[in-house]
Design a protein around this motif. Structure first.
Motif, mmCIF file in Angstrom:
data_model
loop_
_atom_site.group_PDB
_atom_site.id
_atom_site.type_symbol
_atom_site.label_atom_id
_atom_site.label_comp_id
_atom_site.label_asym_id
_atom_site.label_seq_id
_atom_site.Cartn_x
_atom_site.Cartn_y
_atom_site.Cartn_z
ATOM 1 N N VAL A 106 0.871 -1.181 0.000
ATOM 2 C CA VAL A 106 0.000 0.000 0.000
ATOM 3 C C VAL A 106 0.903 1.225 0.000
ATOM 4 C CG1 VAL A 106 -1.808 1.267 1.207
ATOM 5 C CG2 VAL A 106 -1.781 -1.236 1.290
ATOM 6 N N SER A 107 1.011 1.871 -1.130
ATOM 7 C CA SER A 107 1.937 2.989 -1.254
ATOM 8 C C SER A 107 1.366 4.253 -0.617
ATOM 9 C CB SER A 107 2.257 3.257 -2.727
ATOM 10 O OG SER A 107 1.169 3.911 -3.353
ATOM 11 N N GLN A 108 2.211 5.267 -0.516
ATOM 12 C CA GLN A 108 1.792 6.552 0.038
ATOM 13 C C GLN A 108 0.815 7.262 -0.887
ATOM 14 O OE1 GLN A 108 2.538 7.194 3.029
ATOM 15 N NE2 GLN A 108 1.674 9.251 3.232
ATOM 16 N N ARG A 109 0.628 6.704 -2.066
ATOM 17 C CA ARG A 109 -0.346 7.291 -2.986
ATOM 18 C C ARG A 109 -1.771 7.168 -2.449
ATOM 19 N NH1 ARG A 109 3.292 4.696 -6.496
ATOM 20 N NH2 ARG A 109 4.324 6.075 -7.988
ATOM 21 N N LEU A 110 -2.007 6.192 -1.575
ATOM 22 C CA LEU A 110 -3.365 6.028 -1.040
ATOM 23 C C LEU A 110 -3.811 7.252 -0.241
ATOM 24 C CD1 LEU A 110 -4.976 2.841 0.423
ATOM 25 C CD2 LEU A 110 -5.269 5.013 1.566
ATOM 26 N N PRO A 111 -3.094 7.652 0.825
ATOM 27 C CA PRO A 111 -3.544 8.850 1.548
ATOM 28 C C PRO A 111 -3.453 10.124 0.719
ATOM 29 C CG PRO A 111 -1.418 8.105 2.385
ATOM 30 C CD PRO A 111 -1.929 7.026 1.474
ATOM 31 N N ILE A 112 -2.496 10.177 -0.219
ATOM 32 C CA ILE A 112 -2.383 11.362 -1.078
ATOM 33 C C ILE A 112 -3.628 11.507 -1.941
ATOM 34 C CG2 ILE A 112 -1.132 12.349 -3.042
ATOM 35 C CD1 ILE A 112 1.428 11.086 -1.851
ATOM 36 N N SER A 113 -3.994 10.419 -2.607
ATOM 37 C CA SER A 113 -5.182 10.445 -3.461
ATOM 38 C C SER A 113 -6.449 10.656 -2.639
ATOM 39 C CB SER A 113 -5.272 9.135 -4.251
ATOM 40 O OG SER A 113 -6.416 9.105 -5.062
ATOM 41 N N ALA A 114 -6.506 10.017 -1.468
ATOM 42 C CA ALA A 114 -7.693 10.134 -0.621
ATOM 43 C C ALA A 114 -7.904 11.570 -0.156
ATOM 44 C CB ALA A 114 -7.571 9.200 0.578
ATOM 45 N N ILE A 115 -6.841 12.214 0.325
ATOM 46 C CA ILE A 115 -6.993 13.571 0.862
ATOM 47 C C ILE A 115 -7.324 14.557 -0.255
ATOM 48 C CG2 ILE A 115 -4.634 14.469 0.706
ATOM 49 C CD1 ILE A 115 -6.850 14.593 3.836
ATOM 50 N N GLU A 116 -6.815 14.325 -1.457
ATOM 51 C CA GLU A 116 -7.173 15.189 -2.588
ATOM 52 C C GLU A 116 -8.664 15.095 -2.886
ATOM 53 O OE1 GLU A 116 -2.978 15.216 -5.161
ATOM 54 O OE2 GLU A 116 -4.613 13.849 -5.697
ATOM 55 N N ASN A 117 -9.195 13.877 -2.882
ATOM 56 C CA ASN A 117 -10.623 13.689 -3.139
ATOM 57 C C ASN A 117 -11.478 14.240 -2.005
ATOM 58 O OD1 ASN A 117 -11.442 11.706 -5.631
ATOM 59 N ND2 ASN A 117 -9.343 11.343 -4.958
ATOM 60 N N VAL A 118 -10.995 14.087 -0.786
ATOM 61 C CA VAL A 118 -11.718 14.598 0.382
ATOM 62 C C VAL A 118 -11.850 16.122 0.299
ATOM 63 C CG1 VAL A 118 -11.472 15.005 2.868
ATOM 64 C CG2 VAL A 118 -11.207 12.698 1.950
ATOM 65 N N VAL A 119 -10.757 16.784 -0.022
ATOM 66 C CA VAL A 119 -10.777 18.246 -0.133
ATOM 67 C C VAL A 119 -11.676 18.688 -1.289
ATOM 68 C CG1 VAL A 119 -9.364 20.262 -0.699
ATOM 69 C CG2 VAL A 119 -8.545 18.598 0.969
ATOM 70 N N SER A 120 -11.614 17.973 -2.398
ATOM 71 C CA SER A 120 -12.460 18.324 -3.542
ATOM 72 C C SER A 120 -13.935 18.226 -3.187
ATOM 73 C CB SER A 120 -12.145 17.406 -4.731
ATOM 74 O OG SER A 120 -10.828 17.615 -5.198
ATOM 75 N N ASN A 121 -14.294 17.193 -2.440
ATOM 76 C CA ASN A 121 -15.693 17.028 -2.040
ATOM 77 C C ASN A 121 -16.127 18.153 -1.103
ATOM 78 O OD1 ASN A 121 -17.890 15.174 -2.568
ATOM 79 N ND2 ASN A 121 -17.906 14.745 -0.376
ATOM 80 N N ALA A 122 -15.229 18.546 -0.200
ATOM 81 C CA ALA A 122 -15.536 19.646 0.722
ATOM 82 C C ALA A 122 -15.683 20.966 -0.036
ATOM 83 C CB ALA A 122 -14.440 19.758 1.777
ATOM 84 N N GLU A 123 -14.823 21.181 -1.024
ATOM 85 C CA GLU A 123 -14.917 22.401 -1.838
ATOM 86 C C GLU A 123 -16.230 22.440 -2.612
ATOM 87 O OE1 GLU A 123 -10.469 23.859 -3.089
ATOM 88 O OE2 GLU A 123 -11.255 22.078 -4.092
ATOM 89 N N ARG A 124 -16.596 21.318 -3.183
ATOM 90 C CA ARG A 124 -17.849 21.258 -3.947
ATOM 91 C C ARG A 124 -19.043 21.598 -3.059
ATOM 92 N NH1 ARG A 124 -21.697 17.779 -4.008
ATOM 93 N NH2 ARG A 124 -20.499 16.308 -2.750
ATOM 94 N N ARG A 125 -19.048 21.037 -1.850
ATOM 95 C CA ARG A 125 -20.160 21.298 -0.926
ATOM 96 C C ARG A 125 -20.198 22.774 -0.513
ATOM 97 N NH1 ARG A 125 -19.079 17.608 2.508
ATOM 98 N NH2 ARG A 125 -17.638 18.859 3.730
ATOM 99 N N ALA A 126 -19.031 23.340 -0.222
ATOM 100 C CA ALA A 126 -18.970 24.739 0.205
ATOM 101 C C ALA A 126 -19.405 25.679 -0.917
ATOM 102 C CB ALA A 126 -17.559 25.079 0.670
ATOM 103 N N LEU A 127 -18.988 25.397 -2.137
ATOM 104 C CA LEU A 127 -19.386 26.231 -3.273
ATOM 105 C C LEU A 127 -20.892 26.150 -3.502
ATOM 106 C CD1 LEU A 127 -16.481 25.424 -5.758
ATOM 107 C CD2 LEU A 127 -16.982 27.659 -4.753
ATOM 108 N N ARG A 128 -21.409 24.951 -3.351
ATOM 109 C CA ARG A 128 -22.848 24.757 -3.553
ATOM 110 C C ARG A 128 -23.658 25.503 -2.499
ATOM 111 N NH1 ARG A 128 -25.497 18.733 -4.337
ATOM 112 N NH2 ARG A 128 -27.600 19.403 -4.910
ATOM 113 N N ALA A 129 -23.139 25.527 -1.261
ATOM 114 C CA ALA A 129 -23.842 26.196 -0.161
ATOM 115 C C ALA A 129 -23.454 27.669 -0.038
ATOM 116 C CB ALA A 129 -23.545 25.479 1.153
ATOM 117 N N LYS A 130 -22.537 28.123 -0.903
ATOM 118 C CA LYS A 130 -22.058 29.510 -0.895
ATOM 119 C C LYS A 130 -21.437 29.879 0.456
ATOM 120 C CE LYS A 130 -25.416 30.951 -4.380
ATOM 121 N NZ LYS A 130 -26.532 31.861 -4.734
ATOM 122 N N GLU A 131 -20.583 28.984 0.947
ATOM 123 C CA GLU A 131 -19.889 29.224 2.210
ATOM 124 C C GLU A 131 -18.492 29.772 1.941
ATOM 125 O OE1 GLU A 131 -22.137 25.708 4.786
ATOM 126 O OE2 GLU A 131 -20.059 25.448 4.171
#
Length: 266
Positions: A79-104
């Motif tokens: 299990v390479s370090q790419r797992l948490p790297i890829s995971a945290i990138e997707n996590v942040v993207s999902n949070a950004e999408r939600r914030a933009l949608r809610a205009k936060e």
């Protein structure tokens, strides 16, 4: 590129190059967090600020550490370090999408966002036969739950959560939508007795943005779920943990006496 997405060497290229670079896993969670922060695409152009709680970073790293130890994951592929790297990138993207949608004004990842990043996790895991039988999504969900439990212990080991658990035991339920705006989520979470007071352990104050407080309170609930103090399912959301059925000895009689099942003959 002589490595696959999972960190496995592509044999034809290895033969052509004639040498390989041997790497090792981070020795500590702190090292993993530092590597992920360096390599992940987080400093990106965005109209809103992103604030990643420390416990979110820790869960992402613990996820990789636990996967490396799990017998259902193929040790040869690793299990390479790419797992948490890829995971945290997707996590942040999902949070950004939600914030933009809610205009936060600020995007704050939640544990729900880590579950939403399942494809980023399963895509970095090679499973053994036992893992294949359970399915990649199931294995990944169990690893996330275990990672949340470990991080929860770091902050709340020994904390009195009786009030929160009692609220669910008395019939309270709470279903959280990953797309719900922060203000509405805080309002829902504030209805659980004693919950919002516990976020102080994470270093938060009452003046924190709703997005920060919502993420922290949800983390507490996910931690209780990870330790089976409360339950969670897709239909009802968070609810009371199902009580264990009484053992046959307890059902049979008081004082631990065995019931008399002797057959009588006429």
């Amino acid at each position: 590129e002589d490595y696959t997405a999972r960190g496995k060497i592509i044999t034809p290229l290895k033969d052509r190059i004639g040498s390989e670079i041997r790497t090792h896993y981070p020795a500590t969670i702190e090292q993993g967090i530092a590597i992920t922060a360096q390599e992940a695409w987080l400093d990106r152009p965005s109209p809103i600020a992103v604030r990643i709680p420390e416990y979110i970073k820790q869960v992402a790293e613990h996820l990789a550490f636990l996967a490396r130890e799990d017998k259902r994951v193929d040790k040869r592929s690793g299990v390479s370090q790419r797992l948490p790297i890829s995971a945290i990138e997707n996590v942040v993207s999902n949070a950004e999408r939600r914030a933009l949608r809610a205009k936060e004004d600020v995007a704050v990842p939640r544990i729900l966002d880590i579950y939403s990043a399942l494809p980023a996790v399963t895509g970095k895991l090679e499973l053994e036969y036992e893992g294949e039988l359970k399915g990649g999504d199931t294995v990944a969900r169990e690893l996330i739950r275990a990672a949340v439990g470990k991080v929860y212990n770091h902050y709340f080991d020994g904390a009195n959560m009786a009030q929160v658990i009692q609220w669910f035991d008395l019939g309270g339920t709470l279903k959280l939508d990953e797309n719900i705006d922060s203000a509405a989520m805080v309002k829902q979470l504030a209805g659980i007795q004693g919950l919002m007071e516990k976020v102080k352990v994470l270093g938060l104050t009452a003046n924190e943005p709703d997005a920060v407080r919502a993420s922290a309170a949800e983390f507490i609930l996910e931690g209780l779920y990870a330790h089976r103090r409360i339950s969670r399912n897709e239909e009802r959301g968070f609810a009371a943990e199902e009580k264990r059925r009484e053992s046959p000895r307890e059902e049979g009689g008081r004082g631990g006496e065995r019931p008399n099942f002797r057959r009588q003959y006429n």
